[in-house]
Design an enzyme around this catalytic site. Sequence first.
Site, PDB file in Angstrom:
ATOM      1  N   HIS A  94     -58.724  52.878 -12.315  1.00 35.09           N
ATOM      2  CA  HIS A  94     -59.470  51.905 -13.115  1.00 35.09           C
ATOM      3  C   HIS A  94     -59.108  52.018 -14.593  1.00 35.09           C
ATOM      4  O   HIS A  94     -58.879  50.997 -15.260  1.00 35.09           O
ATOM      5  CB  HIS A  94     -60.968  52.130 -12.935  1.00 35.09           C
ATOM      6  N   GLU A  95     -59.039  53.242 -15.110  1.00 30.03           N
ATOM      7  CA  GLU A  95     -58.681  53.432 -16.523  1.00 30.03           C
ATOM      8  C   GLU A  95     -57.248  52.972 -16.780  1.00 30.03           C
ATOM      9  O   GLU A  95     -56.954  52.411 -17.840  1.00 30.03           O
ATOM     10  CB  GLU A  95     -58.865  54.893 -16.928  1.00 30.03           C
ATOM     11  N   HIS A  98     -57.107  49.304 -17.372  1.00 32.32           N
ATOM     12  CA  HIS A  98     -57.323  48.882 -18.764  1.00 32.32           C
ATOM     13  C   HIS A  98     -56.013  48.952 -19.548  1.00 32.32           C
ATOM     14  O   HIS A  98     -55.727  48.079 -20.379  1.00 32.32           O
ATOM     15  CB  HIS A  98     -58.371  49.770 -19.428  1.00 32.32           C
TER      16      HIS A  98
END
Length: 222
Positions: A94-95, A98
């Site tokens: 998920h990071e 980004h």
Amino acid sequence: MELIFILIAFLIVSLSQIILRGTYSKYKDVDINSNLTGSEVARKILHDNNLDDIDVVEISGELTDNFNNSKRRVSLSSDIYNGKSIASCAVAAHECGHAMQYKTGYIPIKIRNILVPFVNIGNTIGYIIIVISLAASITKLFLLGLILISLALLFQLVTLPCEFDASRRANRMLLEMGLITFEEQHGTKKMLKAAAFTYVAGLISSILQILRLIYIFTGRDN
């Protein structure tokens, strides 16, 4: 009525945290077949997307994971960094999602960054103005304060698509790169949905806070 606004906001935020903690507790003990740690998953995703200039570092705390584009750094909490679980893999990816948003020029993340300084100033000055307007019953001053603190609401609105998109990217990359199996993706989706709900809860809480302030002011005005 004012107490109802506070109570509803508290319950929604508390529920989101309970769901997140419960889902995290469940999937942090379920290992992935690839046997990769969260840090290894992050580095592999970044490498395969030509983002080797981004560091992956370990930080303290639980679920304190984040991506800082200015520092070119993915920061993972210890359990995520070292863990080989579905939760570790989901959060790490998920990071990285980004990071991919910045690489592809994802519009909402650009808008979000532009809003940051205005939100910080708006929150500080806005509440001061609202307190003064409540004491003096000045409608125009209250509206000004309300507009300033509503910048935080706008920020949260823009944050939602950023978070959902990062999760979508994460699940797609994990499966396409063979980092998880199709069966394991069910768990990563559950984990990321639980995390996303905390942002939805935060948005609802902010809306209720603004409604509470309007209720207080109109009540005094009447």
